[in-house]
Motif scaffolding. Sequence first.
Motif, PDB file in Angstrom:
ATOM      1  N   ILE A  69       0.921  -1.358  -0.393  1.00  0.00           N
ATOM      2  CA  ILE A  69       0.055   0.439  -0.220  1.00  0.00           C
ATOM      3  C   ILE A  69       0.707   0.970   0.137  1.00  0.00           C
ATOM      4  O   ILE A  69       0.228   1.784  -1.077  1.00  0.00           O
ATOM      5  CB  ILE A  69      -1.469   0.111   1.080  1.00  0.00           C
ATOM      6  N   CYS A  70       1.838   1.306   0.757  1.00  0.00           N
ATOM      7  CA  CYS A  70       3.272   2.434   0.767  1.00  0.00           C
ATOM      8  C   CYS A  70       3.320   2.498  -0.138  1.00  0.00           C
ATOM      9  O   CYS A  70       3.573   3.481  -0.795  1.00  0.00           O
ATOM     10  CB  CYS A  70       3.682   2.194   1.882  1.00  0.00           C
ATOM     11  N   ALA A  71       4.216   1.913  -0.937  1.00  0.00           N
ATOM     12  CA  ALA A  71       4.331   1.991  -1.787  1.00  0.00           C
ATOM     13  C   ALA A  71       4.352   1.990  -3.567  1.00  0.00           C
ATOM     14  O   ALA A  71       4.491   3.232  -4.021  1.00  0.00           O
ATOM     15  CB  ALA A  71       4.983  -0.310  -2.886  1.00  0.00           C
ATOM     16  N   GLU A  72       2.402   1.819  -3.107  1.00  0.00           N
ATOM     17  CA  GLU A  72       1.282   2.358  -4.128  1.00  0.00           C
ATOM     18  C   GLU A  72       1.306   4.112  -4.875  1.00  0.00           C
ATOM     19  O   GLU A  72       1.368   4.595  -5.299  1.00  0.00           O
ATOM     20  CB  GLU A  72      -0.186   1.768  -5.079  1.00  0.00           C
ATOM     21  N   ILE A  73       1.398   4.228  -3.258  1.00  0.00           N
ATOM     22  CA  ILE A  73       0.683   5.645  -2.172  1.00  0.00           C
ATOM     23  C   ILE A  73       2.158   6.051  -3.350  1.00  0.00           C
ATOM     24  O   ILE A  73       1.585   7.582  -3.691  1.00  0.00           O
ATOM     25  CB  ILE A  73       0.940   5.637  -1.211  1.00  0.00           C
ATOM     26  N   LEU A  74       3.736   5.918  -2.893  1.00  0.00           N
ATOM     27  CA  LEU A  74       4.896   6.595  -2.734  1.00  0.00           C
ATOM     28  C   LEU A  74       4.993   6.755  -4.111  1.00  0.00           C
ATOM     29  O   LEU A  74       5.826   7.640  -4.978  1.00  0.00           O
ATOM     30  CB  LEU A  74       5.783   6.228  -2.410  1.00  0.00           C
ATOM     31  N   ARG A  75       4.388   5.371  -5.372  1.00  0.00           N
ATOM     32  CA  ARG A  75       4.732   5.636  -6.660  1.00  0.00           C
ATOM     33  C   ARG A  75       3.999   6.472  -6.914  1.00  0.00           C
ATOM     34  O   ARG A  75       3.873   7.127  -8.035  1.00  0.00           O
ATOM     35  CB  ARG A  75       4.361   4.194  -7.274  1.00  0.00           C
ATOM     36  N   LEU A  76       2.752   6.976  -6.799  1.00  0.00           N
ATOM     37  CA  LEU A  76       2.249   8.141  -7.525  1.00  0.00           C
ATOM     38  C   LEU A  76       2.130   9.523  -7.392  1.00  0.00           C
ATOM     39  O   LEU A  76       1.783  10.506  -7.624  1.00  0.00           O
ATOM     40  CB  LEU A  76       0.222   7.811  -7.007  1.00  0.00           C
ATOM     41  N   MET A  77       3.517  10.267  -5.862  1.00  0.00           N
ATOM     42  CA  MET A  77       3.659  10.847  -5.615  1.00  0.00           C
ATOM     43  C   MET A  77       4.621  11.584  -6.191  1.00  0.00           C
ATOM     44  O   MET A  77       5.418  10.818  -7.080  1.00  0.00           O
ATOM     45  CB  MET A  77       3.716  11.101  -4.248  1.00  0.00           C
ATOM     46  N   PRO A  78       4.566  13.042  -6.123  1.00  0.00           N
ATOM     47  CA  PRO A  78       6.143  13.707  -6.807  1.00  0.00           C
ATOM     48  C   PRO A  78       7.384  13.537  -6.338  1.00  0.00           C
ATOM     49  O   PRO A  78       6.717  13.267  -4.615  1.00  0.00           O
ATOM     50  CB  PRO A  78       5.561  15.297  -7.473  1.00  0.00           C
ATOM     51  N   ARG A  79       8.486  13.154  -6.881  1.00  0.00           N
ATOM     52  CA  ARG A  79       9.158  12.416  -6.025  1.00  0.00           C
ATOM     53  C   ARG A  79       9.275  13.154  -4.428  1.00  0.00           C
ATOM     54  O   ARG A  79       9.661  12.003  -3.479  1.00  0.00           O
ATOM     55  CB  ARG A  79      10.398  12.779  -6.610  1.00  0.00           C
ATOM     56  N   PHE A  80       9.678  14.561  -4.886  1.00  0.00           N
ATOM     57  CA  PHE A  80      10.182  15.025  -3.360  1.00  0.00           C
ATOM     58  C   PHE A  80       9.605  15.208  -2.195  1.00  0.00           C
ATOM     59  O   PHE A  80       9.520  14.806  -0.999  1.00  0.00           O
ATOM     60  CB  PHE A  80      10.353  16.797  -3.819  1.00  0.00           C
ATOM     61  N   LEU A  81       7.421  14.700  -2.883  1.00  0.00           N
ATOM     62  CA  LEU A  81       6.888  14.334  -1.506  1.00  0.00           C
ATOM     63  C   LEU A  81       6.754  13.598  -1.587  1.00  0.00           C
ATOM     64  O   LEU A  81       5.809  12.557   0.037  1.00  0.00           O
ATOM     65  CB  LEU A  81       4.965  15.270  -2.135  1.00  0.00           C
ATOM     66  N   ALA A  82       7.534  12.711  -1.959  1.00  0.00           N
ATOM     67  CA  ALA A  82       7.134  10.775  -1.670  1.00  0.00           C
ATOM     68  C   ALA A  82       8.424  10.693  -0.481  1.00  0.00           C
ATOM     69  O   ALA A  82       8.500  10.240   0.179  1.00  0.00           O
ATOM     70  CB  ALA A  82       7.759   9.509  -2.681  1.00  0.00           C
ATOM     71  N   LEU A  83       9.192  11.279  -1.143  1.00  0.00           N
ATOM     72  CA  LEU A  83      10.898  11.784   0.738  1.00  0.00           C
ATOM     73  C   LEU A  83      10.056  11.990   1.436  1.00  0.00           C
ATOM     74  O   LEU A  83      10.967  10.702   2.314  1.00  0.00           O
ATOM     75  CB  LEU A  83      12.027  12.235  -0.006  1.00  0.00           C
ATOM     76  N   LEU A  84       8.961  12.781   1.651  1.00  0.00           N
ATOM     77  CA  LEU A  84       9.001  13.357   2.715  1.00  0.00           C
ATOM     78  C   LEU A  84       8.364  12.461   3.706  1.00  0.00           C
ATOM     79  O   LEU A  84       7.939  12.041   4.661  1.00  0.00           O
ATOM     80  CB  LEU A  84       8.080  14.807   2.864  1.00  0.00           C
ATOM     81  N   LEU A  85       7.137  11.334   2.497  1.00  0.00           N
ATOM     82  CA  LEU A  85       5.682  11.681   3.320  1.00  0.00           C
ATOM     83  C   LEU A  85       6.170   9.465   3.158  1.00  0.00           C
ATOM     84  O   LEU A  85       6.176   9.431   4.260  1.00  0.00           O
ATOM     85  CB  LEU A  85       5.448  10.808   1.855  1.00  0.00           C
ATOM     86  N   ARG A  86       7.710   9.727   2.669  1.00  0.00           N
ATOM     87  CA  ARG A  86       8.352   7.728   2.785  1.00  0.00           C
ATOM     88  C   ARG A  86       9.225   7.863   4.656  1.00  0.00           C
ATOM     89  O   ARG A  86       8.832   7.203   5.238  1.00  0.00           O
ATOM     90  CB  ARG A  86       9.523   7.565   2.586  1.00  0.00           C
ATOM     91  N   ALA A  87       9.730   9.160   4.885  1.00  0.00           N
ATOM     92  CA  ALA A  87       9.866   9.042   6.233  1.00  0.00           C
ATOM     93  C   ALA A  87       8.615   9.454   7.267  1.00  0.00           C
ATOM     94  O   ALA A  87       8.751   8.681   8.343  1.00  0.00           O
ATOM     95  CB  ALA A  87      10.553  11.018   6.515  1.00  0.00           C
ATOM     96  N   LEU A  88       7.330   9.582   7.580  1.00  0.00           N
ATOM     97  CA  LEU A  88       6.278   9.569   7.981  1.00  0.00           C
ATOM     98  C   LEU A  88       5.930   8.034   8.203  1.00  0.00           C
ATOM     99  O   LEU A  88       5.710   7.540   9.013  1.00  0.00           O
ATOM    100  CB  LEU A  88       5.251  10.768   7.674  1.00  0.00           C
ATOM    101  N   ILE A  89       5.817   7.810   6.834  1.00  0.00           N
ATOM    102  CA  ILE A  89       5.108   6.226   6.763  1.00  0.00           C
ATOM    103  C   ILE A  89       5.930   5.193   7.956  1.00  0.00           C
ATOM    104  O   ILE A  89       5.248   4.975   8.838  1.00  0.00           O
ATOM    105  CB  ILE A  89       5.368   5.440   5.678  1.00  0.00           C
ATOM    106  N   LYS A  90       7.274   5.785   7.408  1.00  0.00           N
ATOM    107  CA  LYS A  90       8.330   4.354   8.544  1.00  0.00           C
ATOM    108  C   LYS A  90       7.653   4.696  10.025  1.00  0.00           C
ATOM    109  O   LYS A  90       8.534   4.258  10.467  1.00  0.00           O
ATOM    110  CB  LYS A  90       9.472   4.964   7.819  1.00  0.00           C
ATOM    111  N   ARG A  91       7.568   5.852  10.567  1.00  0.00           N
ATOM    112  CA  ARG A  91       7.435   6.226  11.945  1.00  0.00           C
ATOM    113  C   ARG A  91       6.300   5.963  12.339  1.00  0.00           C
ATOM    114  O   ARG A  91       6.218   5.300  13.481  1.00  0.00           O
ATOM    115  CB  ARG A  91       7.740   8.174  11.949  1.00  0.00           C
ATOM    116  N   CYS A  92       5.254   5.587  11.256  1.00  0.00           N
ATOM    117  CA  CYS A  92       3.586   5.130  11.167  1.00  0.00           C
ATOM    118  C   CYS A  92       3.833   3.452  11.694  1.00  0.00           C
ATOM    119  O   CYS A  92       3.102   2.917  12.439  1.00  0.00           O
ATOM    120  CB  CYS A  92       2.739   6.127  10.799  1.00  0.00           C
ATOM    121  N   LEU A  93       4.229   3.693  10.421  1.00  0.00           N
ATOM    122  CA  LEU A  93       4.141   1.162  10.882  1.00  0.00           C
ATOM    123  C   LEU A  93       5.409   1.283  10.725  1.00  0.00           C
ATOM    124  O   LEU A  93       6.529   1.197  10.412  1.00  0.00           O
ATOM    125  CB  LEU A  93       3.589   1.404   8.769  1.00  0.00           C
TER     126      LEU A  93
END
Length: 173
Positions: A13-37
């Motif tokens: 699920i996270c990979a699909e969400i990140l794949r759809l994001m612009p790269r700069f936003l995906a990098l920020l969101l990835r850090a948040l996801i790693k903290r939550c899951l």
Amino acid sequence: MASALQYIEETIICAEILRLMPRFLALLLRALIKRCLRSHEAIYVTLLPVADQRCLERDTRNLGHDLPKHADCIQWIMESSSRKAPWSGKRVVHELMAIWFGSVHALTTTVTFAIHDLCLHPEYTEPLRAELEAQYIQFLKSGRGLPLLDSFIKDSSRLTLVESSILLSLSAK
């Protein structure tokens, strides 16, 4: 076991969400996801002491001591590593998690997206059904045949990039 199953779902699920994001936003969101899951962390923390113990046994065995050998995935992974530079417990756990992810998600994801693509392209239903009715018994005996189904599944997989680089970097960290 709950974390092992959640790990697969969360990663996809996270990979699909990140794949759809612009790269700069995906990098920020990835850090948040790693903290939550945390399912990946629960698996890692559970398996690391076992892998470390196996590495200690391996090193003790290499010194000439007689210890029982294990016959499981951890042992297979350890024996797959280089004898000159054997893997650490951390690396063994990462390899085990990667194999677990690949074995669980590969078939289910492929089938899910193939069914989705079949729903989007119902014109393939009849030709695929006809091929299965005509060739399935022979396919079961020989493992060969079903070229239309094979082609459909390959195209579906090609169009569904679940195994993107973002997915791989997320699951490896």
